[in-house]
Motif scaffolding. Structure first.
Motif, PDB file in Angstrom:
ATOM      1  N   SER B 134       2.126  -0.477   2.855  1.00 32.63           N
ATOM      2  CA  SER B 134       1.706  -0.981   4.164  1.00 32.63           C
ATOM      3  C   SER B 134       0.367  -1.717   4.053  1.00 32.63           C
ATOM      4  N   LEU B 135      -0.490  -1.279   3.122  1.00 24.41           N
ATOM      5  CA  LEU B 135      -1.766  -1.988   2.925  1.00 24.41           C
ATOM      6  C   LEU B 135      -1.524  -3.419   2.440  1.00 24.41           C
ATOM      7  N   LEU B 136      -0.608  -3.568   1.478  1.00 26.92           N
ATOM      8  CA  LEU B 136      -0.328  -4.911   0.979  1.00 26.92           C
ATOM      9  C   LEU B 136       0.242  -5.780   2.095  1.00 26.92           C
ATOM     10  N   GLY B 137       1.045  -5.170   2.958  1.00 26.93           N
ATOM     11  CA  GLY B 137       1.552  -5.905   4.116  1.00 26.93           C
ATOM     12  C   GLY B 137       0.408  -6.359   5.016  1.00 26.93           C
ATOM     13  N   MET B 138      -0.565  -5.469   5.218  1.00 23.87           N
ATOM     14  CA  MET B 138      -1.691  -5.794   6.094  1.00 23.87           C
ATOM     15  C   MET B 138      -2.513  -6.969   5.577  1.00 23.87           C
ATOM     16  N   VAL B 139      -2.617  -7.102   4.251  1.00 25.08           N
ATOM     17  CA  VAL B 139      -3.415  -8.204   3.714  1.00 25.08           C
ATOM     18  C   VAL B 139      -2.545  -9.434   3.451  1.00 25.08           C
ATOM     19  N   GLY B 140      -1.313  -9.405   3.950  1.00 23.51           N
ATOM     20  CA  GLY B 140      -0.491 -10.613   3.911  1.00 23.51           C
ATOM     21  C   GLY B 140       0.176 -10.876   2.580  1.00 23.51           C
ATOM     22  N   ILE B 141       0.546  -9.828   1.856  1.00 20.53           N
ATOM     23  CA  ILE B 141       1.267 -10.036   0.600  1.00 20.53           C
ATOM     24  C   ILE B 141       2.739  -9.712   0.836  1.00 20.53           C
ATOM     25  N   ALA B 142       3.585 -10.692   0.555  1.00 25.02           N
ATOM     26  CA  ALA B 142       5.017 -10.513   0.781  1.00 25.02           C
ATOM     27  C   ALA B 142       5.622  -9.677  -0.342  1.00 25.02           C
ATOM     28  N   GLN B 161      -7.407 -11.500  -4.646  1.00 27.22           N
ATOM     29  CA  GLN B 161      -8.472 -11.150  -3.725  1.00 27.22           C
ATOM     30  C   GLN B 161      -7.901 -10.382  -2.533  1.00 27.22           C
ATOM     31  N   ARG B 162      -6.673 -10.715  -2.138  1.00 26.11           N
ATOM     32  CA  ARG B 162      -6.028  -9.930  -1.077  1.00 26.11           C
ATOM     33  C   ARG B 162      -5.829  -8.488  -1.530  1.00 26.11           C
ATOM     34  N   VAL B 163      -5.439  -8.312  -2.799  1.00 25.50           N
ATOM     35  CA  VAL B 163      -5.281  -6.953  -3.331  1.00 25.50           C
ATOM     36  C   VAL B 163      -6.629  -6.229  -3.299  1.00 25.50           C
ATOM     37  N   MET B 164      -7.695  -6.946  -3.686  1.00 23.00           N
ATOM     38  CA  MET B 164      -9.027  -6.319  -3.681  1.00 23.00           C
ATOM     39  C   MET B 164      -9.399  -5.880  -2.266  1.00 23.00           C
ATOM     40  N   LEU B 196      -8.900 -13.507   7.141  1.00 22.85           N
ATOM     41  CA  LEU B 196      -8.230 -12.219   6.949  1.00 22.85           C
ATOM     42  C   LEU B 196      -9.241 -11.074   7.004  1.00 22.85           C
ATOM     43  N   MET B 197     -10.371 -11.254   6.311  1.00 18.28           N
ATOM     44  CA  MET B 197     -11.365 -10.182   6.283  1.00 18.28           C
ATOM     45  C   MET B 197     -11.946  -9.953   7.670  1.00 18.28           C
TER      46      MET B 197
END
Ligand SMILES: Nc1ncnc2c1ncn2[C@@H]1O[C@H](COP(=O)(O)OP(=O)(O)O)[C@@H](O)[C@H]1O
Ligand SMILES: [Mg+2]
Lengths: 315, 328
Positions: B134-142, B161-164, B196-197
């Motif tokens: 769900s975190l990866l979803g929140m930062v916009g990673i498909a 950077q999205r993962v970070m 995003l941040m």
């Protein structure tokens, strides 16, 4: 992956063929042959001629070469030209486990000592501990293996009487007996190897500890051992494995030398005796096995890379 | 009471070449849920002051000479390392400058995303994995399930950077410190990551400190801005005020050196001449004096005063009164 393995196996066969060819012709490039010397005492030239014929040495060299290749591919390495004409395969089967035992034991001892020593050195950089490890490492590096072997015999066999000075006991006689004969040769050749690995672990670890991802790991609040062992260490190991692969050659060469000091009839002694006697089939067979080991250890190193570093994929 | 309050922080590095005065008594605050920017050229001490706040400065060579850092009611500088460690990654997390090198190349994305949760929140692997998705979803990673099994080299810089960012918000922190989080990225991706941040921290109510050298970019996102020069904060105020009516010659110079849409026609982009002083050899007086177009004699002799105007807009300069005649 299987395609990659196939390619590597083909490569290995080419290397071994090249080695076999080189050795075959180099041995025969030296003037004279073993048989003249063998029958010199008897003064009977026909005896030498007879032996030459028996071993096929009367045929043209290229015929001998192709016969040798065909037989080798079938696993037949010929027989010693001396005494009761023991098959080369038997000689190798007897001597090779000894050399392998020394090499593997040396490797294990060296790695178990060197990796922690290198890690401690890196973590306590410039401390008394680090300097201590450095001094020991340089001593180990600068001491020739045969010299170290003699010192060990003087101390632990002649002096303290804890270990047998020479000889070999197979594993079938018990682990203790096996180990007591091999521990000194293994330490003698493993010491310079351990010194190289320890230095390499130290510098590689210091480099990794400066990277950003290790800082990130700390900034996550991970425990110190997690940062060091889970994040830094696997990365530090990658260049160390390269050096291990190269240094393995050093270990094998060392084993060949110290076998003579400890009077262990391993591959090294077989090889040296074979060369002195110009026992062509024995020399050819022994060198072929050594080259096979090198090719195999290279392959293992490359497999280890892939296991540690996900960026490396073979296909 | 502020969530983070840095008061008079002084940080030196003791090097063979001498004492490097990297941070010289900076003070700033961050309120809960607020977005604060720290802006300045390279070498002004932005990174090391953040590392000092998180207790990540190795001592030696670092040396915290003075000051206090209070976070959520706890004094951090005197906190034992073991307690500090339980705050790091849990209450305060950090996003670094180089996404290409901040992920460990030999560990999977999932592993790097879940390890802090498993340690700090004592989640089981299954629960942590679920949260990671769900975190990866929140930062916009498909396709997050697949990404978790992948390694950093499979991901682009922007994705890393999205993962970070996902790692930073994983344990529900109160504060995230992002050190030039977009400097290494393409311009188009920079804006996406900053948006995003901003969006995430607003939504989750997390305070965010963005460290950057680009005043123009940050004014769009930040609530308040601290301008840093040679280890000091030379100007501070609401982002809008600092951007529209800069009060320190250095801030004016920074604004003139980046393209901006609201710039009057005919005003050219001009970098500040010269370069920042070497923190190992700081001169008395104002550190900006050698590069300042408004410099007067006393700037080179005396420490500049801190002038407050327009309520909460502050500048440390002898010339501010002359530059902004209407302020008092
Ligand atoms: N470990 C260190 N030893 C000596 N000097 C350092 C060290 N770390 C940072 N510095 C110095 O501190 C100053 C501020 O650095 P930094 O915080 O990285 O600047 P910024 O992030 O604003 O670009 C620089 O002059 C840098 O050289
Ligand atoms: Mg920086």
């Amino acid at each position: 992956m299987s395609k990659y393995l196939l390619r590597r196996t083909l490569g290995a066969m080419v290397v071994m063929w090249a080695v076999a060819t080189l050795v075959f012709f180099m041995l025969r490039a030296v003037p004279g042959d073993p048989f003249t010397a063998m029958v010199f005492d008897t003064g009977d030239p026909t005896a030498a001629e007879e032996m030459r014929r028996a071993f096929g040495f009367d045929q043209p060299v290229y015929v001998q070469y192709f016969k040798y290749l065909v037989q080798a591919v079938q696993g037949n390495l010929g027989t010693s030209i001396y005494g009761s004409r023991v098959p080369v395969a038997t000689i190798i089967a007897e001597s090779f486990p000894r050399t392998l035992s020394i090499t593997v034991l040396a490797f294990l001892i060296a790695v178990t000592i060197a990796i922690p020593a290198g890690l401690i050195s890196a973590l306590y950089k410039y401390s008394a501990l680090d300097h201590g490890v450095t001094i020991v490492a340089f001593l180990g590096l600068s001491m020739p293996d045969f010299w170290l072997a003699i010192l060990l015999i003087i101390a632990f066999a002649a002096g303290l009487g804890w270990l047998p000075a020479i000889g070999y006991a197979p594993l079938s006689e018990g682990f203790g007996a096996w180990l007591s004969h091999l521990i000194m040769p293994a330490i003698a050749i493993g010491t310079p190897f351990a010194a190289i690995i320890a230095r390499m672990v130290r510098s590689s670890m210091l480099e990794v500890l400066r990277t950003e991802y290790v800082q990130v790991a700390s900034s996550k609040g991970l425990l110190r051992w997690q940062v060091l062992l889970q994040h830094a260490f696997p990365n530090a190991l990658i260049p160390v494995i390269t050096v291990m692969g190269i240094a393995l050659a050093l270990l094998m060469a060392g084993a060949v030398v110290v076998e003579n000091v400890f009077a262990i009839k391993g591959l090294g002694r077989v090889l040296i005796q074979g060369i002195l006697n110009r026992d062509y089939p024995v020399v050819q067979g022994a060198i072929l096995i050594v080259s096979g080991i090198f090719v195999l250890s290279n392959l293992i190193v490359d497999m280890l890379y892939a296991a540690i570093d996900p960026r490396i994929r073979y296909e | 009471m502020a969530l983070l309050s840095v008061r008079g922080l002084e940080l030196h590095f003791v090097t063979p070449a001498g004492r490097v005065r990297a941070v010289n008594g900076i003070s700033y605050t961050v309120e809960a849920g607020e977005l604060v920017a720290i802006v300045g050229e390279s070498g002004s001490g932005k990174t090391v002051q953040a590392q000092a706040v998180l207790g990540l400065v190795a001592q030696p060579p670092g040396e915290i000479v003075g000051g206090a850092v209070e976070f959520d009611g706890v004094e951090l500088l005197s906190l034992p390392e073991e307690r500090m460690r339980t705050l790091r990654g849990r209450r305060i997390s950090m996003v670094f400058q180089e996404p290409m090198t901040s992920l460990n190349p030999v560990l999977s994305i999932g592993r790097q995303l879940t390890e802090a949760m498993r340690l700090h929140l004592q989640l089981t692997r299954a629960v942590a994995d679920e949260r990671a998705v769900s975190l990866l979803g929140m930062v916009g990673i498909a396709d997050p399930e697949r990404r978790l099994r992948q390694y950093p080299h499979h991901l682009s810089g922007g994705m890393r950077q999205r993962v970070m960012i996902a790692i930073a918000i994983a344990c529900d922190p109160l504060l995230i410190v992002a050190d030039e989080p977009t400097t290494a990225l393409d311009v188009t991706i920079q804006a996406q990551i900053l948006a995003l941040m901003q969006d995430l921290t607003r939504r989750l109510g997390v305070a965010l400190v963005i460290i950057t050298h680009d005043l123009g970019v940050v004014a769009r996102y930040a609530d308040r801005v601290n301008v840093m020069y040679a280890g000091r904060i030379v100007e501070h105020g609401a982002a809008r005020d600092v951007y529209r009516r800069p009060a320190h010659p250095y801030t004016i110079g920074l604004l003139n050196s980046v393209p901006r849409l609201d710039r009057p026609r005919g005003v050219r982009i001009e970098p500040i001449p010269g370069s920042p002083p070497d923190p190992a050899h700081l001169q008395p007086g104002c550190a900006f004096a050698p590069r300042c177009p408004y410099v007067v004699d006393r700037c080179r002799r005396e420490e500049p005063p801190t002038v407050t105007f327009d309520d909460r807009h502050v500048a440390t300069c002898w010339q501010t009164a002359a530059l902004r005649p209407e302020s008092g």
